[in-house]
Design a protein around this motif. Sequence first.
Motif, PDB file in Angstrom:
ATOM      1  N   GLY B  47       0.803  -1.229   0.000  1.00  0.00           N
ATOM      2  CA  GLY B  47       0.000   0.000   0.000  1.00  0.00           C
ATOM      3  C   GLY B  47       0.828   1.267   0.000  1.00  0.00           C
ATOM      4  O   GLY B  47       0.318   2.338  -0.318  1.00  0.00           O
ATOM      5  N   GLU B  48       2.088   1.177   0.321  1.00  0.00           N
ATOM      6  CA  GLU B  48       2.927   2.386   0.336  1.00  0.00           C
ATOM      7  C   GLU B  48       3.328   2.775  -1.090  1.00  0.00           C
ATOM      8  O   GLU B  48       3.559   1.908  -1.938  1.00  0.00           O
ATOM      9  N   VAL B  49       3.431   4.070  -1.302  1.00  0.00           N
ATOM     10  CA  VAL B  49       3.705   4.566  -2.649  1.00  0.00           C
ATOM     11  C   VAL B  49       5.015   5.367  -2.646  1.00  0.00           C
ATOM     12  O   VAL B  49       5.209   6.234  -1.785  1.00  0.00           O
ATOM     13  N   GLU B  50       5.877   5.076  -3.583  1.00  0.00           N
ATOM     14  CA  GLU B  50       7.131   5.813  -3.759  1.00  0.00           C
ATOM     15  C   GLU B  50       6.831   7.299  -4.002  1.00  0.00           C
ATOM     16  O   GLU B  50       5.979   7.649  -4.829  1.00  0.00           O
ATOM     17  N   GLY B  51       7.520   8.153  -3.247  1.00  0.00           N
ATOM     18  CA  GLY B  51       7.332   9.597  -3.442  1.00  0.00           C
ATOM     19  C   GLY B  51       6.100  10.150  -2.752  1.00  0.00           C
ATOM     20  O   GLY B  51       5.831  11.351  -2.819  1.00  0.00           O
ATOM     21  N   VAL B  52       5.322   9.268  -2.103  1.00  0.00           N
ATOM     22  CA  VAL B  52       4.165   9.741  -1.345  1.00  0.00           C
ATOM     23  C   VAL B  52       4.410   9.434   0.135  1.00  0.00           C
ATOM     24  O   VAL B  52       4.485  10.329   0.968  1.00  0.00           O
ATOM     25  N   ASP B  53       4.590   8.142   0.423  1.00  0.00           N
ATOM     26  CA  ASP B  53       4.887   7.764   1.810  1.00  0.00           C
ATOM     27  C   ASP B  53       6.364   8.012   2.131  1.00  0.00           C
ATOM     28  O   ASP B  53       6.705   8.559   3.177  1.00  0.00           O
ATOM     29  N   TYR B  54       7.196   7.597   1.230  1.00  0.00           N
ATOM     30  CA  TYR B  54       8.650   7.751   1.375  1.00  0.00           C
ATOM     31  C   TYR B  54       9.277   7.752  -0.017  1.00  0.00           C
ATOM     32  O   TYR B  54       8.651   7.324  -0.992  1.00  0.00           O
ATOM     33  N   TYR B  55      10.498   8.207  -0.068  1.00  0.00           N
ATOM     34  CA  TYR B  55      11.360   7.841  -1.198  1.00  0.00           C
ATOM     35  C   TYR B  55      12.100   6.584  -0.753  1.00  0.00           C
ATOM     36  O   TYR B  55      12.826   6.615   0.248  1.00  0.00           O
ATOM     37  N   PHE B  56      11.901   5.491  -1.464  1.00  0.00           N
ATOM     38  CA  PHE B  56      12.564   4.236  -1.085  1.00  0.00           C
ATOM     39  C   PHE B  56      13.866   4.101  -1.879  1.00  0.00           C
ATOM     40  O   PHE B  56      13.852   4.168  -3.108  1.00  0.00           O
ATOM     41  N   ARG B  57      14.970   3.963  -1.145  1.00  0.00           N
ATOM     42  CA  ARG B  57      16.276   3.879  -1.806  1.00  0.00           C
ATOM     43  C   ARG B  57      17.089   2.739  -1.208  1.00  0.00           C
ATOM     44  O   ARG B  57      16.841   2.323  -0.066  1.00  0.00           O
ATOM     45  N   SER B  58      18.072   2.295  -1.968  1.00  0.00           N
ATOM     46  CA  SER B  58      18.968   1.258  -1.433  1.00  0.00           C
ATOM     47  C   SER B  58      19.917   1.904  -0.421  1.00  0.00           C
ATOM     48  O   SER B  58      20.102   3.129  -0.395  1.00  0.00           O
TER      49      SER B  58
END
Lengths: 204, 204
Positions: B47-58
Amino acid sequence: MTERGLLIVLSGPSGVGKGTVRKAIFDSEGNDFQYSISMTTRNKRVGEVEGVDYYFRSREEFEALIEAGEMLEYAEYVGNYYGTPLSYVRKTLDEGKDVFLEIEVQGAKQVKEKMPDGVFIFLTPPDLSELRSRIVGRGTDDLEVIDARMKIAREEIEMMALYDYAVVNDQVPLAVERIKKIIDTEHVRVDRVIGKYRKMLEEL
Amino acid sequence: MTERGLLIVLSGPSGVGKGTVRKAIFDSEGNDFQYSISMTTRNKRVGEVEGVDYYFRSREEFEALIEAGEMLEYAEYVGNYYGTPLSYVRKTLDEGKDVFLEIEVQGAKQVKEKMPDGVFIFLTPPDLSELRSRIVGRGTDDLEVIDARMKIAREEIEMMALYDYAVVNDQVPLAVERIKKIIDTEHVRVDRVIGKYRKMLEEL
């Protein structure tokens, strides 16, 4: 423990509407500060009351206070002194009450020197925010007129530099609201409240 | 000409209600600022969205940003990084929009070092204003308990010293109102607006 009151200084170029804004603030809801009564050497007029309209003093008494460093600010107009006695301001601040001064820019400069921790608010004419059109006008004015306007604008801006806040007097109720927000905000500044907490801890 | 936006940093001791106050501010009328989205190395949840909830990065990408000085603040929790990328904040401020960060005190300390001209607001527990009764309690506690409370209070007060404003979170709507007044007031500070006027004059 009493927190020290705030010294609030409202000033600005002549004709900007300082007196009107000050009256509107004092007439508004939820204000809780003292208006400082000025001292003067001019004669009392019919209906004026000592300690209400002014403190009426002789020239000698006034000059003695100046000498003693007991005037927060003063000026001479048409042969009479006008000013703010320091004793009342200091006493009221010590009691934890805010003091509100509405004064000319020359007076504000003197207050800034004596009480730099005051809250200095510069009331600006609405057209200062539209500098360009104000100065260049409709493009039909000659260079001399434009230069004169530039000079005034430059002076106003450099006056402003001595202040903490610039409030545009576009509409009196809006200016009043902005000033009241400034006062509320200044009351929660860390450098004003932290001493109280530290003192509480020490006293435990 | 665009005036630069304000960086507003809301922080305070854990458990003080920072998140609740931040949500209430964003849900309230008349606010006009951007919430900065955090970056993290933890896995995206359903349910989490990149750039909305977080920026997900390595982890590698995150560490490269730290190395490059491109994290405004960051911390590691349970093996994952969390932080605020500088690029978004800088870009948004340059566009003249205010950025609102709600972060832990350790993060706020890092932001203060990188962007000291931000507006730093410390949310305090309501009982900090009743220090004495909070610490001494009902007079039935032993010295060890009182000492521990003293230590916490002292730490909170010294944390506060890094901030511009101390807002008591006694009631969420009141805290929200105080914070909004602070933001409005910061926008009329002379040192923030005078550059605009000077530049206008130069450009004429």
